[in-house]
Design an enzyme around this catalytic site. Structure first.
Site, PDB file in Angstrom:
ATOM      1  CG  ASN A 107      -1.816   1.206   1.301  1.00 40.35           C
ATOM      2  OD1 ASN A 107      -2.417   1.563   0.284  1.00 40.35           O
ATOM      3  ND2 ASN A 107      -1.944   1.842   2.455  1.00 40.35           N
ATOM      4  CG  HIS A 109      -0.742   6.058   4.746  1.00 39.59           C
ATOM      5  ND1 HIS A 109      -2.123   6.078   4.749  1.00 39.59           N
ATOM      6  CD2 HIS A 109      -0.352   6.856   5.777  1.00 39.59           C
ATOM      7  CE1 HIS A 109      -2.547   6.841   5.733  1.00 39.59           C
ATOM      8  NE2 HIS A 109      -1.493   7.322   6.362  1.00 39.59           N
ATOM      9  CB  SER A 136       5.084   5.206   4.190  1.00 39.00           C
ATOM     10  OG  SER A 136       5.434   6.259   5.055  1.00 39.00           O
ATOM     11  CG  ASP A 145      -2.851   3.230   6.794  1.00 34.76           C
ATOM     12  OD1 ASP A 145      -2.823   2.612   5.725  1.00 34.76           O
ATOM     13  OD2 ASP A 145      -3.683   4.139   7.034  1.00 34.76           O
TER      14      ASP A 145
END
Ligand code: GRF
Length: 218
Positions: A107, A109, A136, A145
């Site tokens: 992911n 973020h 990040s 997260d």
């Protein structure tokens, strides 16, 4: 060839950067499908133009999160991906689907994790008076997260920044960040190991790109 499935909810600029990095050979992989949970996500149009398979799973048509996640997992699996990339995908995924893809789901973020997980990161950075911010790329783990970070970028927060200017400055670093982190993973130079990110070649690939005080990458 390494197979990528990208999940989006909207604009899809990170997805586009990943597609371009694959097309140019910068990342040795193919985006085999783009999946959206919102039917009118702008990024779907780009994927279709590129002749990439698309699928829409409208979360609003599912009675609960578990059934949405189950169906999403089945659709993702049908494309036999090596890596699943969340790129502006705005749904929280439950533990079973995250564990199913553990170690091969990434992911991006927009914050310097572990700072500011969740939504509205730019507003929170401004409210806190922080002088630096960033983005990040991390392995996805069941806690939101909170997975191990693979790489980050930093930008300066300027005195006259608004949410819009700050988010644009962060976004301008995200595309390169995501492709760089993805390349590490595809090449086997970064992997999830005992709940930590294990990276080879740290000397060549600094985890954080230095930034000038004007917020531009140096
Ligand atoms: C990016 O800021 C990303 O960090 C966050 O959502 C935004 C997605 O932008 N997760 P895009 O759809 O890739 O343009």
């Amino acid at each position: 060839m390494t197979r990528l499935v990208v999940l989006i909810s909207g604009r899809g600029s990170n997805m586009r950067a990943i597609v371009e990095a694959c097309q140019s050979g910068e990342v040795a992989a193919d985006v085999v499908a783009v999946i959206s949970n919102t039917p009118n996500a702008a990024g779907l149009d780009y994927a279709r133009e590129q002749n990439i398979a698309t699928a829409v799973l409208d979360h609003q048509t599912f009675p609960d999160r578990a059934r949405f996640d189950n169906q999403l997992q089945a659709v993702i699996d049908s494309f036999k991906p090596d890596w699943v990339l969340l790129a502006g995908f705005m749904r929280i995924l439950g533990r079973p689907i995250v564990e199913h893809f553990l170690g091969r789901m990434l992911n991006i973020h927009p914050s310097l994790l572990p700072l500011y997980p969740g939504l509205n990161t730019h507003a929170q950075v401004l409210a806190a008076g922080d002088t630096e911010h960033g983005a990040s790329v991390h392995f996805v783990t069941p806690e939101l997260d909170a997975g191990p970070v693979i790489a980050q970028t930093k930008v300066a927060v300027l005195p006259d920044d608004t949410e819009q200017t700050l988010s644009a400055r962060v976004l301008s670093t995200e595309h390169d960040l995501y492709t760089r982190a993805l390349r590490l993973c595809v090449n086997g130079d970064a992997q999830l190991n005992n709940a930590q990110c294990y990276r080879e070649k740290l000397e060549n690939e600094a985890p954080t790109i230095p930034v000038a005080s004007n917020g531009h990458q140096t």
